[in-house]
Design an enzyme around this catalytic site. Sequence first.
Site, PDB file in Angstrom:
ATOM      1  N   THR A 137       0.884  -1.265  -0.033  1.00  0.00           N
ATOM      2  CA  THR A 137       0.064  -0.024  -0.033  1.00  0.00           C
ATOM      3  C   THR A 137       1.090   1.438  -0.150  1.00  0.00           C
ATOM      4  O   THR A 137       2.210   1.222   0.281  1.00  0.00           O
ATOM      5  CB  THR A 137      -0.919   0.125   1.322  1.00  0.00           C
ATOM      6  OG1 THR A 137      -1.685   1.191   1.389  1.00  0.00           O
ATOM      7  CG2 THR A 137      -0.125  -0.215   2.446  1.00  0.00           C
ATOM      8  N   ASP A 138       0.313   2.265  -0.531  1.00  0.00           N
ATOM      9  CA  ASP A 138       0.746   3.685  -0.329  1.00  0.00           C
ATOM     10  C   ASP A 138       0.855   4.296   1.078  1.00  0.00           C
ATOM     11  O   ASP A 138       1.744   5.013   1.357  1.00  0.00           O
ATOM     12  CB  ASP A 138       0.240   4.607  -1.285  1.00  0.00           C
ATOM     13  CG  ASP A 138      -1.155   4.917  -0.990  1.00  0.00           C
ATOM     14  OD1 ASP A 138      -1.779   4.345  -0.104  1.00  0.00           O
ATOM     15  OD2 ASP A 138      -1.839   5.713  -1.666  1.00  0.00           O
ATOM     16  N   GLU A 139       0.170   3.552   1.825  1.00  0.00           N
ATOM     17  CA  GLU A 139       0.202   3.992   3.275  1.00  0.00           C
ATOM     18  C   GLU A 139       1.511   3.875   4.033  1.00  0.00           C
ATOM     19  O   GLU A 139       1.716   4.591   5.117  1.00  0.00           O
ATOM     20  CB  GLU A 139      -0.983   3.539   3.959  1.00  0.00           C
ATOM     21  CG  GLU A 139      -2.315   4.053   3.535  1.00  0.00           C
ATOM     22  CD  GLU A 139      -3.564   3.433   4.419  1.00  0.00           C
ATOM     23  OE1 GLU A 139      -3.184   3.809   5.633  1.00  0.00           O
ATOM     24  OE2 GLU A 139      -4.680   3.254   3.932  1.00  0.00           O
ATOM     25  N   TYR A 163      -1.820  -0.229  11.031  1.00  0.00           N
ATOM     26  CA  TYR A 163      -1.917  -1.038   9.635  1.00  0.00           C
ATOM     27  C   TYR A 163      -0.808  -0.625   8.925  1.00  0.00           C
ATOM     28  O   TYR A 163      -0.313  -1.462   8.205  1.00  0.00           O
ATOM     29  CB  TYR A 163      -3.204  -0.734   9.025  1.00  0.00           C
ATOM     30  CG  TYR A 163      -3.245  -0.815   7.528  1.00  0.00           C
ATOM     31  CD1 TYR A 163      -3.188  -2.110   7.143  1.00  0.00           C
ATOM     32  CD2 TYR A 163      -3.377   0.165   6.714  1.00  0.00           C
ATOM     33  CE1 TYR A 163      -3.146  -2.420   5.628  1.00  0.00           C
ATOM     34  CE2 TYR A 163      -3.355  -0.076   5.205  1.00  0.00           C
ATOM     35  CZ  TYR A 163      -3.068  -1.212   4.697  1.00  0.00           C
ATOM     36  OH  TYR A 163      -3.012  -1.676   3.490  1.00  0.00           O
ATOM     37  N   LYS A 167       2.339  -3.189   7.305  1.00  0.00           N
ATOM     38  CA  LYS A 167       2.738  -3.279   5.877  1.00  0.00           C
ATOM     39  C   LYS A 167       4.177  -2.936   5.545  1.00  0.00           C
ATOM     40  O   LYS A 167       4.637  -3.508   4.969  1.00  0.00           O
ATOM     41  CB  LYS A 167       1.678  -2.494   5.151  1.00  0.00           C
ATOM     42  CG  LYS A 167       0.135  -3.109   5.159  1.00  0.00           C
ATOM     43  CD  LYS A 167      -0.151  -4.557   4.589  1.00  0.00           C
ATOM     44  CE  LYS A 167       0.279  -4.692   3.015  1.00  0.00           C
ATOM     45  NZ  LYS A 167       0.124  -6.116   2.581  1.00  0.00           N
ATOM     46  N   LYS A 202     -15.610   0.119   3.733  1.00  0.00           N
ATOM     47  CA  LYS A 202     -14.638   1.219   3.020  1.00  0.00           C
ATOM     48  C   LYS A 202     -15.377   2.087   2.517  1.00  0.00           C
ATOM     49  O   LYS A 202     -16.775   2.133   2.131  1.00  0.00           O
ATOM     50  CB  LYS A 202     -13.883   0.381   1.874  1.00  0.00           C
ATOM     51  CG  LYS A 202     -12.942  -0.924   2.153  1.00  0.00           C
ATOM     52  CD  LYS A 202     -11.917  -0.192   2.886  1.00  0.00           C
ATOM     53  CE  LYS A 202     -10.947  -1.412   3.563  1.00  0.00           C
ATOM     54  NZ  LYS A 202      -9.338  -1.304   3.734  1.00  0.00           N
TER      55      LYS A 202
END
Length: 356
Positions: A137-139, A163, A167, A202
Site C-alpha cells: 500500500t501507499d500508506e 496498519y 505493511k 470502505k
Amino acid sequence: MKLLVTGGAGFIGSNFIRQRLLSRDGPAISRLVNLDALTYAGNPANLADLASDPRYVFAHGDIGDSALVSRLLAEHEIDAVVNFAAESHVDRSIDSPEPFIQTNVTGTLRLLNCAKQHWARLPAPQQSAFRFLHVSTDEVYGSLPPGAPAFTEEHNFEPNSPYAASKAASDHLVRAYQHTYGLPTLTTNCSNNYGPYHFPEKLIPLMILNALEGKPLPVYGDGQQIRDWLYVEDHAAAIWTVLQRGRVGETYNIGGWNEKPNLEIVKTICALLDKKSPRADGQSYTTQIAYVADRPGHDRRYAIDATKIHRELGWKPAETFATGIEKTVDWYLAHPAWATDITATRYARERLGAKA
C-alpha cells in the site's frame, strides 16, 4: 503457469483471480490455488461463478500455517506466489493492532520462508522463472503536505497507523529475503482501490449502500483528506504486468492518477445515485451527508507517482475516475443481494466472534 494467490477471496484478490481466469492475455493459467482464511472480508461468493473451473482450487487456511502452505506449493508445483493476504482496515488497526502484526508481519514471514524452501528445491530453469509478488500500500510512505510531489518508489517509509506500520514491516521482510537469500521477489505499492466486490466498510461502497438504505453518509472531519483512486481491475492488470515483466527485487508504485478529496468522492456518488436511483422524496442524497469526528492520526494526503511502471513496463490505468466510479455504482445497483449478504451475515458473525 501455476499460481498460488493468498487472500484471493477478498476484494482485490478476487478481482485479480477473476481477471486471470477469464482473460486470454499472456501465459495460460493451468492451475490457480486460492488460499484464504475467510476472515470478515474474505467472501467465497466473490468467486462463486468460477468454482467449477477445473483450473481453480480453493484452500481454506492461513498464510501463517507453514505446513499447509508448504504442501500447497509442492502439491501444485507452484511457479509464482501473489500475496494479497492482509488485515487492511485502518480503523480496525487503531482499535486492535495485534491481528495486523500477526497476519501482515508474522504471516508474511512464514509465507516467505515456505516460498524460499520451495524455490530452493526447484530445478534451475524453474528457479529462475519463480516469482514472489507482494502486494502492499501507499500508506507505508506516510502523509503528504498539499502541493508536495507524489510518492515515488524512493520515498522514505513513514507509516502513521498500526496498519501502515505492519505493511511497512512486511515490505522490508520481502526486500530482505531477496537481498539475503536471493528469493526472486517483487513488491507493488498501490493507492486506494475501488470497484466491484469492495467490502462495505470502505468509503465508496459504504457511501453507496448507506445512501440507498437512507442512512447517514459519515464524512471524517472536514472531508478534505485527499487520496489517489485506482479502479481495481486496473490494479489487477498492473500486478499481472509486474509479475510477468518486473525486474526482480524492484518495487513498483501503482496509482490511478486521480487525486480526490473524500468529500468530492461522496458528492460524486450522490450525484450518480440521484440520476440512476433517485430518492422517492425527490431530494438529493447529499442531504444524508453527516460530518463526524476525525479518525485519530488521520493522514491528510496520499498520492502515487506511477511513472516507473509506465516507463519500464508500459502499464497505465484504463479507467478515469469518472468512468470507474460510474461502473462501480452500476455494479452495486445491479448486485443488491451480494451487499445484503455481507451486511446482514458477515457483520453478524463477526459480532459473535466467529470467522465468516
